[in-house]
Write an enzyme that holds these catalytic residues in place. Structure first.
Site, PDB file in Angstrom:
ATOM      1  N   GLY A 181       0.851  -1.195   0.000  1.00 26.58           N
ATOM      2  CA  GLY A 181       0.000   0.000   0.000  1.00 26.58           C
ATOM      3  C   GLY A 181       0.881   1.238   0.000  1.00 26.58           C
ATOM      4  N   GLY A 182       0.311   2.324   0.475  1.00 30.73           N
ATOM      5  CA  GLY A 182       1.059   3.584   0.522  1.00 30.73           C
ATOM      6  C   GLY A 182       2.309   3.482   1.375  1.00 30.73           C
ATOM      7  N   GLY A 187      25.760  11.898 -28.344  1.00 29.59           N
ATOM      8  CA  GLY A 187      25.214  12.520 -27.144  1.00 29.59           C
ATOM      9  C   GLY A 187      25.679  11.804 -25.892  1.00 29.59           C
ATOM     10  CB  ALA A 188      26.282   8.233 -25.182  1.00 32.89           C
TER      11      ALA A 188
END
Ligand code: HXC
Length: 519
Positions: free
Chosen positions: A171-172, A406-407
């Site tokens: 859950g949360g 870009g890498a």
């Protein structure tokens, strides 16, 4: 009541608190192969160092007959102690009391130690084993969680926060560990999910087991939620103690430099030969890491997640560093969504806690294709770029082989405030690889050559020309983007000297409320 009776009362209460939810439930805990909350704290901390707070706290609920069912501690053991002599704050959820479920008072106990840890500047370690919100407490329990979340957020980047999950975490409740810096799960008994199998079945019709939905395998390999998967609780505790040796107490301190007998100038001849002659042949970059760091000790973080990039901690002459390395052995070391996210978070952690970053580059580029583009590789890749560019800690980058496109820029390049950038003679630093470049520049012409042999020969010739001209370290070095080309076997020595030389470096970011990293 005389003094002796008073003392006896205290001792009796202490005994009662130590029994948790009772002998039967403790046995049940043990029968599942789990330690109790107190046993876990004893294993974690230096012997005899634990100072417990709020042992006498009980819940205040009267509904559901709970006024007749109260346990001292209310289901969570909290306090502080030491690990290798350093102060840490801990909480350990006690499954034997209402399944370790969180009540208002229980949350207040956790908040108390978190607040004190912040004032003192000491790490917080939370051991999770809980059925979640105490159902009988309703919204007060939800408020309790939110009080903890808020503190997790305030403490982020100020004190290290570590979560161990040794039981249910659902859950949360999962969001408190998720907000911390490191999550560790044990192979047995641990699971984490926002909604469990029953809800999944009802809402989506999916039939899935607890293990397959949120077990350690899922979070260690697929989701990346867990940074460490331990064989069992004993190993998990040892891992947390080990992890702390690389971390400072808080963001205003440096990590602790320890004694080291591994020679600084240890040469590793095998490194001169580790890069295969064929640029498309992989090798294991962890061999490079193990051979250059102190005593071959490397703590691999998220070992089984996005294995195309390696992240982890090691030391150079006793100085803790974070290492980021492309892994040619897995997907050729390409940068994809998961690898970018993994490394970005790691770089940001190191930067927040003054841990220098050593980057080992061998990256062919970003992974092409619709799956990556639809998944937002632009944003995720930008996270890593952002993390490197924002980081002000000492940054040393060694390019081992490929560093394309870009890498190249992303992986700790000079222009992202890389302090010292070295390359091995085998480095290929260019806009793209020879085959890609020749396809773009000469593809049309090459395809027009009718004779197949001629066509291949021409292509090979052009690729070689490109490689000789561009795919080497000297082009970048001629512009000062690479500070020096180094002999691979001297890498350890050169890194240590580099780290020493820039230990006192200062880089500043402009004043701002906070940055807007592309999340
Ligand atoms: C109160 C709880 C409890 C809970 C367990 N217990 N969970 N009591 N509130 N949430 C009690 C049980 O009644 C039982 O009491 C004891 O703990 C042990 O539980 P068992 O079910 O016997 O143990 P086990 O078979 O190991 O199963 C563990 C479990 C299961 C899978 C965790 O107990 C379970 O499903 N619990 C409910 C989980 C849940 O739905 N929680 C709320 C989630 S919502 P006795 O007296 O018999 O020992 C949530 C929201 C958080 O957490 C939001 C934050 C923002």
């Amino acid at each position: 009541m005389n003094i002796e009776d008073n003392i006896q009362k205290l001792l009796n209460k202490r005994e009662e608190a130590k029994k948790g939810g009772g002998e039967k439930r403790i046995q049940s805990q043990h029968s599942k192969g789990k330690f109790t909350a107190r046993e876990r704290i004893d294993m974690l901390l230096d012997e005899g160092s634990f100072e417990e707070y709020d042992m006498f706290v009980t819940h205040r609920t009267t509904e559901f007959g709970l006024d007749k069912e109260k346990y001292l501690t209310d289901g969570v053991i909290t306090g502080h102690g030491t690990i290798d002599g350093r102060v840490v704050y801990v909480f350990s959820q006690d499954f034997t009391i209402f399944g370790g479920s969180l009540s208002e008072t229980y949350a207040q106990k956790i908040c108390k130690i978190m607040d004190q840890a912040m004032k003192v500047g000491a790490p917080v370690i939370g051991i999770n084993d809980s059925g979640g919100a105490r159902i009988q407490e309703g919204v007060r329990s939800l408020a309790g969680y939110a009080e903890i979340f808020q503190r997790n957020i305030m403490a982020s980047g100020v004190i290290p926060q570590i979560s161990a999950v040794f039981g249910p975490c659902a859950g949360g409740a999962v969001y408190s560990p998720a907000l911390t810096d490191f999550v560790l799960m044990s192979k047995e008994n641990s699971y984490m999910f926002v909604t469990g199998p029953k809800v999944a079945k009802t809402v989506t019709g999916e039939d899935i087991s607890t293990e397959d939905l949120g077990g350690p395998d899922v979070h260690g390999k697929k989701s990346g939620v867990a940074h460490f998967i331990a064989e069992d609780e004993d190993e998990g505790i040892l891992l947390i103690r080990k992890l702390l040796t690389y971390l400072p107490q808080n963001n205003l301190e440096d990590p602790i430099v320890t004694e080291c007998n591994d020679p600084i100038d240890r040469k590793e001849d095998l490194l001169n030969e580790i890069i295969p002659a064929n640029p498309n042949q992989p090798y294991d970059v962890t061999d490079v890491i193990y051979s250059i760091v102190d005593n071959g000790e490397f703590l691999n973080v998220q070992r089984n997640y996005a294995q195309n990039i390696i992240t982890g901690f090691a030391k150079f002459k006793g100085m803790p560093v974070g290492i980021v390395a492309n892994q040619p052995n897995y997907l050729a070391g390409v940068l994809d969504i998961n690898a970018s996210r993994k490394a970005a978070r790691f770089v940001r952690f190191c930067d927040a806690f003054n841990i220098p970053i050593v980057t080992l580059v061998d990256v062919p580029g970003f992974l092409p294709g619709s799956a990556q583009e639809y998944g937002g590789i632009i944003l995720h890749g930008a996270k890593l770029l952002f993390a490197y560019g924002e980081a002000t800690v000492p940054k040393i980058t060694i390019t081992l082989r490929k560093s394309y496109g870009g890498a190249h820029d992303v992986m700790g390049s000079k222009q992202l405030r890389g302090d010292i950038n070295y390359a091995w003679p085998s480095a290929e630093i260019a806009v793209m690889g020879p085959d890609g470049a020749i396809e773009v520049l000469e593809g049309k012409y090459i395809r027009s050559i009718e004779d197949e042999e001629e066509r291949k020969k021409y292509k090979r010739k052009k690729e070689k020309e490109y490689r000789d001209r561009f795919a080497n370290p000297y082009e970048a070095a001629s512009y000062g983007y690479i500070d020096d080309v180094i002999e691979p076997r001297n890498t350890r020595f050169r890194i240590i000297r580099a780290l020493r030389s820039i230990a006192s470096k200062k880089d500043l970011n402009p004043p701002k409320k906070h940055s807007n990293i592309p999340l």
